[in-house]
Write a protein that holds these residues in place. Structure first.
Motif, PDB file in Angstrom:
ATOM      1  N   SER A 171       0.828  -1.202   0.000  1.00 24.37           N
ATOM      2  CA  SER A 171       0.000   0.000   0.000  1.00 24.37           C
ATOM      3  C   SER A 171       0.863   1.253   0.000  1.00 24.37           C
ATOM      4  O   SER A 171       0.636   2.178  -0.789  1.00 24.37           O
ATOM      5  CB  SER A 171      -0.924   0.012   1.227  1.00 24.37           C
ATOM      6  OG  SER A 171      -1.824  -1.056   1.170  1.00 24.37           O
TER       7      SER A 171
ATOM      8  N   ASP B 200       1.300   4.058  -3.172  1.00 21.20           N
ATOM      9  CA  ASP B 200       1.067   5.488  -2.980  1.00 21.20           C
ATOM     10  C   ASP B 200       2.326   6.299  -3.272  1.00 21.20           C
ATOM     11  O   ASP B 200       2.264   7.350  -3.920  1.00 21.20           O
ATOM     12  CB  ASP B 200       0.568   5.765  -1.560  1.00 21.20           C
ATOM     13  CG  ASP B 200      -0.834   5.238  -1.310  1.00 21.20           C
ATOM     14  OD1 ASP B 200      -1.553   4.914  -2.285  1.00 21.20           O
ATOM     15  OD2 ASP B 200      -1.214   5.142  -0.126  1.00 21.20           O
TER      16      ASP B 200
ATOM     17  N   LYS C  42      -5.159  11.047  -4.172  1.00 19.53           N
ATOM     18  CA  LYS C  42      -5.967   9.905  -3.738  1.00 19.53           C
ATOM     19  C   LYS C  42      -5.071   8.862  -3.084  1.00 19.53           C
ATOM     20  O   LYS C  42      -3.869   8.820  -3.308  1.00 19.53           O
ATOM     21  CB  LYS C  42      -6.683   9.244  -4.935  1.00 19.53           C
ATOM     22  CG  LYS C  42      -7.585  10.169  -5.696  1.00 19.53           C
ATOM     23  CD  LYS C  42      -8.753  10.601  -4.868  1.00 19.53           C
ATOM     24  CE  LYS C  42      -9.654  11.543  -5.637  1.00 19.53           C
ATOM     25  NZ  LYS C  42     -10.712  12.099  -4.825  1.00 19.53           N
ATOM     26  N   ARG C  43      -5.660   8.020  -2.295  1.00 19.51           N
ATOM     27  CA  ARG C  43      -4.941   6.881  -1.726  1.00 19.51           C
ATOM     28  C   ARG C  43      -5.016   5.773  -2.768  1.00 19.51           C
ATOM     29  O   ARG C  43      -5.930   4.950  -2.754  1.00 19.51           O
ATOM     30  CB  ARG C  43      -5.553   6.510  -0.395  1.00 19.51           C
ATOM     31  CG  ARG C  43      -5.348   7.622   0.636  1.00 19.51           C
ATOM     32  CD  ARG C  43      -6.143   7.437   1.887  1.00 19.51           C
ATOM     33  NE  ARG C  43      -6.159   6.044   2.328  1.00 19.51           N
ATOM     34  CZ  ARG C  43      -5.973   5.649   3.569  1.00 19.51           C
ATOM     35  NH1 ARG C  43      -5.775   6.526   4.508  1.00 19.51           N
ATOM     36  NH2 ARG C  43      -6.007   4.367   3.873  1.00 19.51           N
TER      37      ARG C  43
ATOM     38  N   HIS D  83      -3.552   3.059  -3.367  1.00 16.84           N
ATOM     39  CA  HIS D  83      -3.547   1.641  -2.992  1.00 16.84           C
ATOM     40  C   HIS D  83      -4.953   1.089  -2.788  1.00 16.84           C
ATOM     41  O   HIS D  83      -5.165  -0.112  -2.896  1.00 16.84           O
ATOM     42  CB  HIS D  83      -2.702   1.421  -1.728  1.00 16.84           C
ATOM     43  CG  HIS D  83      -3.317   1.983  -0.492  1.00 16.84           C
ATOM     44  ND1 HIS D  83      -3.087   3.278  -0.075  1.00 16.84           N
ATOM     45  CD2 HIS D  83      -4.161   1.436   0.406  1.00 16.84           C
ATOM     46  CE1 HIS D  83      -3.770   3.489   1.043  1.00 16.84           C
ATOM     47  NE2 HIS D  83      -4.427   2.386   1.354  1.00 16.84           N
ATOM     48  N   GLN D  84      -5.925   1.968  -2.543  1.00 17.80           N
ATOM     49  CA  GLN D  84      -7.299   1.502  -2.369  1.00 17.80           C
ATOM     50  C   GLN D  84      -7.898   1.004  -3.681  1.00 17.80           C
ATOM     51  O   GLN D  84      -8.933   0.341  -3.680  1.00 17.80           O
ATOM     52  CB  GLN D  84      -8.169   2.623  -1.801  1.00 17.80           C
ATOM     53  CG  GLN D  84      -7.790   3.017  -0.391  1.00 17.80           C
ATOM     54  CD  GLN D  84      -8.631   4.179   0.115  1.00 17.80           C
ATOM     55  OE1 GLN D  84      -8.917   5.117  -0.632  1.00 17.80           O
ATOM     56  NE2 GLN D  84      -9.019   4.112   1.368  1.00 17.80           N
TER      57      GLN D  84
ATOM     58  N   ARG E 258      -6.217  -4.471  -6.326  1.00 16.58           N
ATOM     59  CA  ARG E 258      -6.603  -5.773  -5.787  1.00 16.58           C
ATOM     60  C   ARG E 258      -5.793  -6.838  -6.521  1.00 16.58           C
ATOM     61  O   ARG E 258      -5.737  -6.844  -7.741  1.00 16.58           O
ATOM     62  CB  ARG E 258      -8.102  -6.009  -5.988  1.00 16.58           C
ATOM     63  CG  ARG E 258      -8.561  -7.306  -5.341  1.00 16.58           C
ATOM     64  CD  ARG E 258     -10.066  -7.458  -5.300  1.00 16.58           C
ATOM     65  NE  ARG E 258     -10.628  -6.413  -4.428  1.00 16.58           N
ATOM     66  CZ  ARG E 258     -11.674  -5.664  -4.765  1.00 16.58           C
ATOM     67  NH1 ARG E 258     -12.247  -5.808  -5.935  1.00 16.58           N
ATOM     68  NH2 ARG E 258     -12.130  -4.754  -3.937  1.00 16.58           N
TER      69      ARG E 258
ATOM     70  N   THR F 258     -15.746   0.587  -5.780  1.00 14.87           N
ATOM     71  CA  THR F 258     -14.674   1.295  -5.073  1.00 14.87           C
ATOM     72  C   THR F 258     -14.145   2.436  -5.922  1.00 14.87           C
ATOM     73  O   THR F 258     -13.952   3.554  -5.442  1.00 14.87           O
ATOM     74  CB  THR F 258     -13.536   0.328  -4.710  1.00 14.87           C
ATOM     75  OG1 THR F 258     -14.056  -0.726  -3.915  1.00 14.87           O
ATOM     76  CG2 THR F 258     -12.423   1.038  -3.957  1.00 14.87           C
TER      77      THR F 258
ATOM     78  N   LEU G 269     -14.356   6.554  -5.223  1.00 14.16           N
ATOM     79  CA  LEU G 269     -13.142   7.322  -4.957  1.00 14.16           C
ATOM     80  C   LEU G 269     -12.813   8.381  -6.010  1.00 14.16           C
ATOM     81  O   LEU G 269     -12.126   9.354  -5.719  1.00 14.16           O
ATOM     82  CB  LEU G 269     -11.931   6.392  -4.815  1.00 14.16           C
ATOM     83  CG  LEU G 269     -11.888   5.552  -3.546  1.00 14.16           C
ATOM     84  CD1 LEU G 269     -10.699   4.585  -3.583  1.00 14.16           C
ATOM     85  CD2 LEU G 269     -11.812   6.436  -2.313  1.00 14.16           C
TER      86      LEU G 269
END
Length: 140
Positions: free
Chosen positions: A32, A36, A81-82, A84-85, A88, A99, A103
């Motif tokens: 993660s 980022d 933005k994050r 890593h979100q 998958r 998701t 976002l």
């Protein structure tokens, strides 16, 4: 530090982040963080390369004609933005994922489509390839 030295430092930083992304265990905190940080490294290098182009739209025109440049712009959609979100199993989520839709706004999604469904590490390597070549073009 000269511009070329600074660009070399930015490229080395991106290389280090790509190595971190590639080495990190899928779903880990390290992955993660590396994702980022790699997005941030791409954005710093993109900003510096873009500044070397003559005219406001020259970089965008050049990037839009190269598949790897389009991937750089896909990563640029993740600014602030994050990122890593949106990952998958080592790949970027598809653009129609709930998701992603939660976002990113419509403009960000339209650019994110360039990376959606692709491997994350490969996307960063493609971006690095484009930006390192664009450095020489921007200097002309």
């Amino acid at each position: 530090m000269s511009d070329l030295e600074y660009l070399a430092t930015l490229l080395a930083g991106l290389d280090a982040e790509i190595a971190r992304v590639s080495a990190a265990e899928s779903g880990s905190d390290e992955q993660s963080s590396a994702i980022d940080d790699a997005v941030d490294a791409v954005l710093r290098l993109r900003s510096k390369v873009k500044a070397g182009y003559p005219g406001k739209k020259a970089f965008y025109i050049a990037a839009s004609t190269d598949p790897n440049g389009i991937r750089v712009e896909g990563i640029s959609a993740l600014q602030g933005k994050r990122a890593h979100q949106l990952v998958r199993d080592g790949g970027w989520m598809h653009a129609d994922s709930s998701t992603v839709l939660d976002l990113l706004d419509d403009d960000q999604i339209s650019r994110y489509i360039a990376v959606a469904g692709r491997g994350v590490a490969q996307t960063f390597r493609d971006s690095r390839e484009y930006l390192s070549a664009a450095i020489a073009l921007a200097q002309k």
